[in-house]
Design a protein around this motif. Structure first.
Motif, PDB file in Angstrom:
ATOM      1  N   THR A  16      -8.498 -36.047  88.714  1.00 53.03           N
ATOM      2  CA  THR A  16      -9.014 -35.479  87.452  1.00 53.03           C
ATOM      3  C   THR A  16      -8.399 -34.112  87.230  1.00 53.03           C
ATOM      4  OG1 THR A  16     -10.906 -34.296  88.415  1.00 53.03           O
ATOM      5  CG2 THR A  16     -11.226 -36.616  87.864  1.00 53.03           C
ATOM      6  N   SER A  17      -8.492 -33.650  86.038  1.00 58.72           N
ATOM      7  CA  SER A  17      -8.041 -32.299  85.704  1.00 58.72           C
ATOM      8  C   SER A  17      -9.055 -31.693  84.747  1.00 58.72           C
ATOM      9  CB  SER A  17      -6.652 -32.315  85.071  1.00 58.72           C
ATOM     10  OG  SER A  17      -6.661 -33.119  83.907  1.00 58.72           O
ATOM     11  N   GLU A  18      -9.099 -30.373  84.745  1.00 60.83           N
ATOM     12  CA  GLU A  18     -10.091 -29.707  83.901  1.00 60.83           C
ATOM     13  C   GLU A  18      -9.706 -29.787  82.433  1.00 60.83           C
ATOM     14  OE1 GLU A  18     -10.690 -25.981  86.707  1.00 60.83           O
ATOM     15  OE2 GLU A  18     -12.426 -26.397  85.442  1.00 60.83           O
ATOM     16  N   ARG A  52     -14.217 -34.609  85.082  1.00 64.54           N
ATOM     17  CA  ARG A  52     -14.197 -33.547  86.089  1.00 64.54           C
ATOM     18  C   ARG A  52     -15.590 -33.313  86.651  1.00 64.54           C
ATOM     19  NH1 ARG A  52     -10.878 -30.987  89.665  1.00 64.54           N
ATOM     20  NH2 ARG A  52     -11.722 -28.934  90.161  1.00 64.54           N
ATOM     21  N   ARG A  53     -16.571 -33.217  85.767  1.00 65.51           N
ATOM     22  CA  ARG A  53     -17.948 -32.962  86.212  1.00 65.51           C
ATOM     23  C   ARG A  53     -18.474 -34.138  87.028  1.00 65.51           C
ATOM     24  NH1 ARG A  53     -21.146 -29.294  88.158  1.00 65.51           N
ATOM     25  NH2 ARG A  53     -23.335 -29.928  87.987  1.00 65.51           N
ATOM     26  N   SER A  54     -18.167 -35.348  86.615  1.00 65.31           N
ATOM     27  CA  SER A  54     -18.607 -36.522  87.382  1.00 65.31           C
ATOM     28  C   SER A  54     -17.980 -36.522  88.766  1.00 65.31           C
ATOM     29  CB  SER A  54     -18.223 -37.803  86.635  1.00 65.31           C
ATOM     30  OG  SER A  54     -18.927 -37.913  85.423  1.00 65.31           O
ATOM     31  N   GLY A  55     -16.707 -36.094  88.853  1.00 63.69           N
ATOM     32  CA  GLY A  55     -16.048 -36.016  90.147  1.00 63.69           C
ATOM     33  C   GLY A  55     -16.694 -34.979  91.052  1.00 63.69           C
ATOM     34  N   LEU A  56     -17.054 -33.832  90.491  1.00 61.44           N
ATOM     35  CA  LEU A  56     -17.696 -32.790  91.294  1.00 61.44           C
ATOM     36  C   LEU A  56     -19.054 -33.245  91.814  1.00 61.44           C
ATOM     37  CD1 LEU A  56     -16.839 -29.557  89.240  1.00 61.44           C
ATOM     38  CD2 LEU A  56     -15.694 -30.459  91.280  1.00 61.44           C
ATOM     39  N   ILE A  57     -19.758 -34.064  91.040  1.00 59.19           N
ATOM     40  CA  ILE A  57     -21.036 -34.613  91.512  1.00 59.19           C
ATOM     41  C   ILE A  57     -20.811 -35.497  92.731  1.00 59.19           C
ATOM     42  CG2 ILE A  57     -22.882 -36.244  90.913  1.00 59.19           C
ATOM     43  CD1 ILE A  57     -22.870 -35.034  88.116  1.00 59.19           C
ATOM     44  N   LYS A  58     -19.742 -36.313  92.695  1.00 59.84           N
ATOM     45  CA  LYS A  58     -19.417 -37.151  93.844  1.00 59.84           C
ATOM     46  C   LYS A  58     -19.068 -36.298  95.062  1.00 59.84           C
ATOM     47  CE  LYS A  58     -19.604 -41.476  92.304  1.00 59.84           C
ATOM     48  NZ  LYS A  58     -20.428 -41.257  91.110  1.00 59.84           N
ATOM     49  N   SER A  73     -13.858 -36.183  98.536  1.00 61.91           N
ATOM     50  CA  SER A  73     -13.487 -34.800  98.843  1.00 61.91           C
ATOM     51  C   SER A  73     -13.031 -34.073  97.588  1.00 61.91           C
ATOM     52  CB  SER A  73     -12.359 -34.778  99.881  1.00 61.91           C
ATOM     53  OG  SER A  73     -11.165 -35.287  99.323  1.00 61.91           O
ATOM     54  N   LEU A  74     -13.012 -32.757  97.681  1.00 64.70           N
ATOM     55  CA  LEU A  74     -12.547 -31.937  96.570  1.00 64.70           C
ATOM     56  C   LEU A  74     -11.067 -32.202  96.298  1.00 64.70           C
ATOM     57  CD1 LEU A  74     -13.665 -29.902  94.615  1.00 64.70           C
ATOM     58  CD2 LEU A  74     -13.169 -28.085  96.254  1.00 64.70           C
ATOM     59  N   GLN A  75     -10.304 -32.451  97.368  1.00 65.46           N
ATOM     60  CA  GLN A  75      -8.871 -32.746  97.202  1.00 65.46           C
ATOM     61  C   GLN A  75      -8.675 -34.002  96.353  1.00 65.46           C
ATOM     62  OE1 GLN A  75     -10.535 -32.003 100.091  1.00 65.46           O
ATOM     63  NE2 GLN A  75      -9.063 -31.668 101.762  1.00 65.46           N
ATOM     64  N   GLU A  76      -9.500 -35.022  96.591  1.00 66.23           N
ATOM     65  CA  GLU A  76      -9.372 -36.264  95.842  1.00 66.23           C
ATOM     66  C   GLU A  76      -9.726 -36.068  94.372  1.00 66.23           C
ATOM     67  OE1 GLU A  76      -8.661 -39.989  96.211  1.00 66.23           O
ATOM     68  OE2 GLU A  76      -7.321 -38.597  97.198  1.00 66.23           O
ATOM     69  N   VAL A  77     -10.789 -35.329  94.110  1.00 64.03           N
ATOM     70  CA  VAL A  77     -11.187 -35.090  92.721  1.00 64.03           C
ATOM     71  C   VAL A  77     -10.112 -34.287  91.992  1.00 64.03           C
ATOM     72  CG1 VAL A  77     -12.871 -33.892  91.256  1.00 64.03           C
ATOM     73  CG2 VAL A  77     -13.645 -35.307  93.157  1.00 64.03           C
ATOM     74  N   ASN A  78      -9.508 -33.315  92.689  1.00 64.07           N
ATOM     75  CA  ASN A  78      -8.408 -32.557  92.082  1.00 64.07           C
ATOM     76  C   ASN A  78      -7.209 -33.453  91.808  1.00 64.07           C
ATOM     77  OD1 ASN A  78      -9.798 -30.125  92.106  1.00 64.07           O
ATOM     78  ND2 ASN A  78      -9.037 -29.522  94.119  1.00 64.07           N
ATOM     79  N   GLU A  80     -14.723 -21.217  90.814  1.00 62.16           N
ATOM     80  CA  GLU A  80     -13.498 -21.316  90.017  1.00 62.16           C
ATOM     81  C   GLU A  80     -13.082 -22.761  89.798  1.00 62.16           C
ATOM     82  OE1 GLU A  80     -10.685 -18.975  92.149  1.00 62.16           O
ATOM     83  OE2 GLU A  80     -11.603 -17.049  91.606  1.00 62.16           O
ATOM     84  N   LEU A  81     -13.465 -23.635  90.731  1.00 59.60           N
ATOM     85  CA  LEU A  81     -13.097 -25.052  90.633  1.00 59.60           C
ATOM     86  C   LEU A  81     -14.042 -25.848  89.730  1.00 59.60           C
ATOM     87  CD1 LEU A  81     -12.123 -25.679  94.360  1.00 59.60           C
ATOM     88  CD2 LEU A  81     -10.583 -25.873  92.400  1.00 59.60           C
ATOM     89  N   GLY A  82     -15.104 -25.216  89.256  1.00 60.53           N
ATOM     90  CA  GLY A  82     -15.974 -25.894  88.299  1.00 60.53           C
ATOM     91  C   GLY A  82     -17.420 -26.053  88.730  1.00 60.53           C
ATOM     92  N   PHE A  83     -17.756 -25.690  89.966  1.00 63.25           N
ATOM     93  CA  PHE A  83     -19.148 -25.766  90.398  1.00 63.25           C
ATOM     94  C   PHE A  83     -19.946 -24.637  89.741  1.00 63.25           C
ATOM     95  CE2 PHE A  83     -16.832 -27.841  93.826  1.00 63.25           C
ATOM     96  CZ  PHE A  83     -17.596 -28.973  94.055  1.00 63.25           C
ATOM     97  N   THR A  84     -21.241 -24.850  89.569  1.00 58.91           N
ATOM     98  CA  THR A  84     -22.106 -23.819  89.005  1.00 58.91           C
ATOM     99  C   THR A  84     -22.905 -23.172  90.138  1.00 58.91           C
ATOM    100  OG1 THR A  84     -23.977 -25.327  88.662  1.00 58.91           O
ATOM    101  CG2 THR A  84     -22.331 -25.189  86.899  1.00 58.91           C
TER     102      THR A  84
END
Length: 570
Positions: free
Chosen positions: A568-570, A547-553, A560-565, A477-481
């Motif tokens: 960034t926003s979807e 968002r996608r670049s953040g998820l890669i990090k 962390s996921l908290q930092e990317v959230n 739901e957070l954007g991972f595949t």
């Protein structure tokens, strides 16, 4: 008649360091003399000035005393007995009570021969004291982390005796004419705050007066933290001192002022501060931005670009003409990215001119101009002048209006490389923002080569980060595949916190959306397409959004996921 010089006689661990060849006798003798003059303990002097390893010194002391070394890095700080001793003594003597048994207090120290410190702790705690040998750098770092947020800085002459010289950037040898005198407690207190900010890696300092209080805050890794709460009655003196250092008018308190401080912290290193004063309801608030020239020398590999993004950036820099735009909110690292690019392009055969408001980092070999709207030296005026200066590369600090945008685009179309920034949220929005300013679609499509949107996220501490247990459905739901989660190299971590970091984070890393203006995107621009259409074409071309670049990090375990959230926003 020859004079026979006697070899200095050393005792204790000092003698062992000399005998083991860690430091030669002459250097050690000079170190002892200089440390005494500076009212400094010999161990920090050896580590800072002679570059002797803290571990080597600790091992030598342990051998001399016949005792083991206590490793502070694995000790649970919640168990510390720091309340047994006044914090001022801990900060002053650089010792730390770690635990007690009955009336016996065990105190971590890097120098058990410092009888003055041990006696002070014994008298203050009213307990018997036992020294525990630790490494100086680990002890010093732990004390800084434990007490940096307390605000318990004291105005004493010995605690803030720092070798700091203020320098007017326009006159290197100008002496400061502070009426309080260079040795006053206020001077030393300000110097201490500035040096601490540099050591902690802060980007900004805030000096804030309120009706019943005064506080000092640092922005560390993008987050503001309260550092000190000096007495309110010192508000005017603190503001005056900072204004004197930054060459401001101390008698003018009704209007905002801008200034600059250059702190010479060693013979080879100086740090600049950009200073702004703002009249508020209860006094002047001053904000200092730390401008570290070394940040421009990090190199592109240290900024956090993924390999394909780095290749797109380097390809854009290699082009003889066109426009490269970097976008993001204030404090997102745009300046560092620009300077990194300029540093790569800074060669003997290249003429580079920049217009900035203000010039933040001085780079040798680049012609930098401070924009001054009061006298008519605007971005557009500077840019017009640059084009008559035989430029190869032009950098405009920010495109704020149609006139600047049109001149920049004209320069990009007539054989010049133009670099600049805009304040937009994403790369596709940058192109539509130019059109909304009034720039013709055809000019945008034919002049812009690359757009980079960026954010800065806090980097997870490598010492304490722990695997995060997050349900797979939540991650999707957070954007991972599903492919991301099936990859065995995907490892998601969360912050923990230790003596090496702050709240589980240490430093920051860039998150980027790097979008090349392809023929397909150019077509959408010329057809007056919107940002959503450009974003869709960008995704089809394989360019990742923020968002996608953040998820890669996150998957790489960098943040962390908290930092990317957060960033960034979807």
């Amino acid at each position: 008649m020859s004079v026979i010089q006697s070899t200095p006689k050393f005792t204790g661990f000092i003698r062992r360091l000399v005998e083991d060849g860690v430091v030669d006798a002459t250097s050690m003798q000079n170190a002892i003399i200089n440390a005494k003059k500076a009212n400094q303990d010999i161990i920090p002097y050896l580590t800072q000035n002679l570059k002797v390893s803290s571990l080597t010194i600790a091992e030598t002391i342990a051998l001399e005393f016949g005792e083991p070394i206590f490793d502070l890095s694995v000790y649970n700080t919640d168990m510390l007995a720091k309340d047994a001793v006044d914090e001022k003594l801990i900060i002053k003597h650089r010792v730390l009570p770690i635990f007690n048994r009955g009336n016996l207090l065990y105190v971590a120290t890097s120098n058990p021969t410092n009888i003055e410190a041990i006696d002070a702790i014994r008298f203050n705690s009213k307990m018997n004291v036992e020294s525990v040998i630790v490494e100086f750098d680990k002890l010093d770092k732990l004390i800084e982390n434990l007490f940096a947020d307390t605000g318990n800085f004291e105005f004493s002459d010995d605690e803030f005796d720092l070798d700091v010289e203020e320098v007017d950037p326009n006159q290197e040898n100008q002496k400061d004419e502070d009426p309080t005198g260079d040795e006053s407690p206020i001077v030393k207190y300000i110097n201490k705050l500035l040096i601490d900010a540099i050591r902690m890696g802060a980007s900004d300092l805030h000096f804030e007066p309120y009706e019943k209080s005064y506080r000092v805050r640092y922005r560390v890794d993008g987050v503001l933290r309260q550092i000190a709460t000096p007495p309110l009655q010192l508000a005017n003196r603190l503001a005056s001192r900072l204004k004197v250092m930054s060459q401001m008018d101390i008698s003018e308190k009704r209007v905002p002022q801008d200034g600059r401080i250059k702190l010479k912290i060693s013979k080879t290193k100086a740090i600049d501060f950009r200073v702004n004063s703002l009249p508020t309801l209860f006094g002047e608030k001053l904000v200092l931005r730390i401008l570290d020239p070394s940040s421009a020398m990090l190199g592109i590999d240290a900024l956090g670009y993924e390999p394909d993004q780095k290749e797109l950036f380097m390809d854009a820099l290699d082009k003889p003409q066109g426009m490269l735009l970097i976008t993001g909110p204030t404090g997102s690292g745009k300046t560092v990215s620009l300077y990194t690019g300029l540093n790569i392009l800074n060669r003997e055969d290249t003429n580079i001119s920049t217009a900035e408001d203000p010039v933040e980092i001085n780079l040798e070999g680049i012609n930098q101009v401070n924009v001054n709207n009061k006298i008519g030296l605007t971005f557009s005026a500077a840019l017009k002048s640059f084009l008559r200066q035989d430029p190869d590369i032009v950098m405009v600090g920010e495109i704020r209006d149609l006139e600047t945008a049109e001149i920049a685009i004209k320069a990009a179309q007539t054989g010049h490389m133009v670099m600049s920034t805009l304040h937009t949220n994403s790369a596709p929005e940058t192109l539509t923002r130019l059109r909304n300013m009034g720039v013709q679609s055809f000019n945008i499509a034919t002049s812009v080569n690359l757009v980079i949107a960026q954010r800065l996220a806090r980097r997870l501490c490598s010492h304490c980060k722990a695997p995060a247990d997050i349900p797979e459905q939540s991650l999707l739901e957070l954007g991972f595949t599903t492919e991301d989660l099936a990859d065995p190299e995907t490892k998601i971590y969360q912050p923990v916190g230790c003596s090496e970091c702050r709240e589980g984070y240490k430093g920051r890393v860039g998150i980027y959306e790097v979008m090349k203006v392809t023929p397909e995107i150019s077509k959408i621009i010329m057809e007056d397409g919107n940002a959503l259409q450009i974003a869709e074409a960008s995704e089809k071309a394989g360019f990742r959004n923020l968002r996608r670049s953040g998820l890669i990090k996150v998957m790489q375990g960098v943040t962390s996921l908290q930092e990317v959230n957060r960033v960034t926003s979807e």
